[in-house]
Design a protein around this motif. Structure first.
Motif, PDB file in Angstrom:
ATOM      1  N   LYS A   1       0.826  -1.201   0.000  1.00 45.77           N
ATOM      2  CA  LYS A   1       0.000   0.000   0.000  1.00 45.77           C
ATOM      3  C   LYS A   1       0.864   1.256   0.000  1.00 45.77           C
ATOM      4  N   GLN A   2       0.309   2.310  -0.565  1.00 48.30           N
ATOM      5  CA  GLN A   2       0.986   3.599  -0.589  1.00 48.30           C
ATOM      6  C   GLN A   2       0.624   4.394   0.656  1.00 48.30           C
ATOM      7  N   GLU A   3       1.609   5.124   1.183  1.00 49.75           N
ATOM      8  CA  GLU A   3       1.408   5.951   2.371  1.00 49.75           C
ATOM      9  C   GLU A   3       1.857   7.368   2.073  1.00 49.75           C
ATOM     10  N   ASN A   4       1.058   8.337   2.461  1.00 49.07           N
ATOM     11  CA  ASN A   4       1.386   9.744   2.241  1.00 49.07           C
ATOM     12  C   ASN A   4       1.911  10.363   3.529  1.00 49.07           C
ATOM     13  N   PHE A   5       2.970  11.155   3.404  1.00 49.34           N
ATOM     14  CA  PHE A   5       3.581  11.814   4.558  1.00 49.34           C
ATOM     15  C   PHE A   5       3.837  13.277   4.225  1.00 49.34           C
ATOM     16  N   VAL A   6       3.543  14.135   5.197  1.00 53.43           N
ATOM     17  CA  VAL A   6       3.746  15.573   5.022  1.00 53.43           C
ATOM     18  C   VAL A   6       5.204  15.918   5.287  1.00 53.43           C
ATOM     19  N   LEU A   7       5.787  16.672   4.372  1.00 54.81           N
ATOM     20  CA  LEU A   7       7.161  17.144   4.521  1.00 54.81           C
ATOM     21  C   LEU A   7       7.149  18.497   5.212  1.00 54.81           C
ATOM     22  N   SER A   8       8.061  18.703   6.128  1.00 50.49           N
ATOM     23  CA  SER A   8       8.103  19.959   6.857  1.00 50.49           C
ATOM     24  C   SER A   8       9.536  20.353   7.154  1.00 50.49           C
ATOM     25  N   THR A   9       9.715  21.648   7.406  1.00 46.93           N
ATOM     26  CA  THR A   9      11.013  22.171   7.809  1.00 46.93           C
ATOM     27  C   THR A   9      10.845  22.864   9.152  1.00 46.93           C
ATOM     28  N   SER A  10      11.879  22.814   9.960  1.00 45.99           N
ATOM     29  CA  SER A  10      11.798  23.424  11.290  1.00 45.99           C
ATOM     30  C   SER A  10      12.078  24.923  11.197  1.00 45.99           C
ATOM     31  N   GLY A  11      11.163  25.729  11.732  1.00 41.62           N
ATOM     32  CA  GLY A  11      11.388  27.161  11.836  1.00 41.62           C
ATOM     33  C   GLY A  11      11.137  27.967  10.578  1.00 41.62           C
ATOM     34  N   THR A  12      10.607  27.361   9.523  1.00 37.33           N
ATOM     35  CA  THR A  12      10.357  28.106   8.290  1.00 37.33           C
ATOM     36  C   THR A  12       9.249  27.433   7.500  1.00 37.33           C
ATOM     37  N   ASP A  13       8.561  28.251   6.688  1.00 37.88           N
ATOM     38  CA  ASP A  13       7.510  27.695   5.823  1.00 37.88           C
ATOM     39  C   ASP A  13       7.884  27.819   4.359  1.00 37.88           C
ATOM     40  N   GLN A  14       9.184  27.958   4.092  1.00 35.84           N
ATOM     41  CA  GLN A  14       9.633  28.167   2.713  1.00 35.84           C
ATOM     42  C   GLN A  14       9.514  26.900   1.874  1.00 35.84           C
ATOM     43  N   VAL A  15       9.508  25.738   2.521  1.00 38.84           N
ATOM     44  CA  VAL A  15       9.379  24.479   1.792  1.00 38.84           C
ATOM     45  C   VAL A  15       8.246  23.672   2.409  1.00 38.84           C
ATOM     46  N   LYS A  16       7.287  23.291   1.590  1.00 44.10           N
ATOM     47  CA  LYS A  16       6.194  22.438   2.022  1.00 44.10           C
ATOM     48  C   LYS A  16       5.966  21.370   0.968  1.00 44.10           C
ATOM     49  N   GLY A  17       5.438  20.239   1.393  1.00 45.49           N
ATOM     50  CA  GLY A  17       5.187  19.210   0.398  1.00 45.49           C
ATOM     51  C   GLY A  17       4.623  17.941   0.990  1.00 45.49           C
ATOM     52  N   VAL A  18       4.354  17.007   0.107  1.00 46.00           N
ATOM     53  CA  VAL A  18       3.845  15.688   0.477  1.00 46.00           C
ATOM     54  C   VAL A  18       4.590  14.649  -0.335  1.00 46.00           C
ATOM     55  N   MET A  19       4.985  13.560   0.313  1.00 44.43           N
ATOM     56  CA  MET A  19       5.625  12.464  -0.401  1.00 44.43           C
ATOM     57  C   MET A  19       4.814  11.198  -0.215  1.00 44.43           C
ATOM     58  N   THR A  20       4.894  10.312  -1.197  1.00 47.64           N
ATOM     59  CA  THR A  20       4.186   9.036  -1.158  1.00 47.64           C
ATOM     60  C   THR A  20       5.206   7.909  -1.140  1.00 47.64           C
ATOM     61  N   LEU A  21       5.149   7.108  -0.092  1.00 47.62           N
ATOM     62  CA  LEU A  21       6.078   5.992   0.085  1.00 47.62           C
ATOM     63  C   LEU A  21       5.328   4.688  -0.137  1.00 47.62           C
ATOM     64  N   GLN A  22       5.914   3.812  -0.939  1.00 46.69           N
ATOM     65  CA  GLN A  22       5.351   2.486  -1.180  1.00 46.69           C
ATOM     66  C   GLN A  22       6.429   1.455  -0.892  1.00 46.69           C
ATOM     67  N   GLY A  23       6.404   0.920   0.336  1.00 43.64           N
ATOM     68  CA  GLY A  23       7.473   0.011   0.736  1.00 43.64           C
ATOM     69  C   GLY A  23       8.795   0.748   0.833  1.00 43.64           C
ATOM     70  N   ASP A  24       9.751   0.349   0.012  1.00 48.87           N
ATOM     71  CA  ASP A  24      11.062   0.995   0.018  1.00 48.87           C
ATOM     72  C   ASP A  24      11.236   1.937  -1.168  1.00 48.87           C
ATOM     73  N   ALA A  25      10.125   2.364  -1.776  1.00 48.87           N
ATOM     74  CA  ALA A  25      10.194   3.230  -2.956  1.00 48.87           C
ATOM     75  C   ALA A  25       9.451   4.528  -2.706  1.00 48.87           C
ATOM     76  N   LEU A  26      10.113   5.627  -2.990  1.00 49.85           N
ATOM     77  CA  LEU A  26       9.470   6.929  -2.988  1.00 49.85           C
ATOM     78  C   LEU A  26       8.880   7.116  -4.377  1.00 49.85           C
ATOM     79  N   CYS A  27       7.568   6.957  -4.490  1.00 50.21           N
ATOM     80  CA  CYS A  27       6.946   6.904  -5.818  1.00 50.21           C
ATOM     81  C   CYS A  27       6.339   8.230  -6.257  1.00 50.21           C
TER      82      CYS A  27
END
Length: 247
Positions: A56-82
């Motif tokens: 199954k695919q899992e979605n995770f929110v990407l974040s940076t500490s102390g800043t909002d200059q980078v935001k995003g979401v990644m999808t992980l499927q096992g050992d693959a960032l798809c």
């Protein structure tokens, strides 16, 4: 004479305790380690050959500490960032740039596969003997614990300190459409790359992170297993220090 008899009696008691340790407690610890590491191995939801089951695919929110200059979401499927979608806010004019993975590409996270392989090797070491096998010496147990701990340490290190790809490695992976200019290392300000017909230089570096719960679970299992191994080694060492001591 009395002191000598007391010493002989004490030695006989210790020999019986050590015999019980080798015949009973060592096997109990090995079974406990096997159970824990099997749970750790199950956390790595990787497809096996011939299983026919899609991970199954899992979605995770990407974040940076102390800043909002980078935001995003990644999808992980096992050992693959798809999949990955990243929004980058430019520091000078607040222009918003959007980046995404190519739909026909996946980024294999080799450190996840390596960590699972190390766990499975540790399980093999623990189970690679007959059920009725009896350990003869403390040194034999110490060598086994050292071998298991080596595999567990390598598994933990692969997850906590993954390798960083260079710009040439990323360019040759086919994940992106840019090519590096020179041999600069990724995450280093001053690194050069080309995208289309434009040439760019890395001016700022932002590190994004996300929490993957099942990998955190695996790390906890590694830590508990390493503690059990060390505790057993310490018990063996107590008896060894007695045999080596001659008053």
């Amino acid at each position: 004479m009395a002191a000598a008899m007391a010493s002989q009696g004490e030695r006989a008691v210790l020999e019986e305790e050590f015999k019980w340790l080798l015949q009973e407690e060592v096997h109990a610890v090995l079974r406990q380690l096997q159970d824990i590491l099997k749970e750790a191995s199950h956390r790595f939801a990787l497809p096996t050959s011939g299983s026919g089951r899609a991970v199954k695919q899992e979605n995770f929110v990407l974040s940076t500490s102390g800043t909002d200059q980078v935001k995003g979401v990644m999808t992980l499927q096992g050992d693959a960032l798809c999949q990955a979608d990243v929004n980058l806010k430019m520091p000078r004019n607040n222009q918003l740039l959007h980046f995404a993975f190519r739909e026909d590409k996946q980024w294999k996270l080799q450190q996840i596969q390596d960590a699972r392989n190390h766990v499975n090797q540790a399980i093999y070491l623990l189970m690679n003997r007959d059920v009725n096998y009896q350990f003869k010496t403390g040194l034999e147990v110490l060598k086994l614990m050292d071998a298991v701990m080596l595999q567990l340490s390598r598994a933990r290190n692969r997850l906590t300190t993954p390798a960083t790809l260079t710009l040439p490695e990323i360019a040759s992976s086919g994940l992106t459409n840019f090519k590096p200019a020179g041999g600069s290392v990724l995450h280093n300000p001053g690194a050069m790359f080309e995208f289309g017909s434009q040439r760019y230089e890395v001016s700022h570096v932002h590190k994004v992170e996300c929490v993957v719960p099942w990998l955190n679970d695996a790390l906890v299992f590694f830590t508990v297993s390493l503690q059990l191994c060390q505790q057993l080694k310490d018990k063996i060492s107590v008896f060894s220090s007695y045999w080596n001591y001659r008053p």
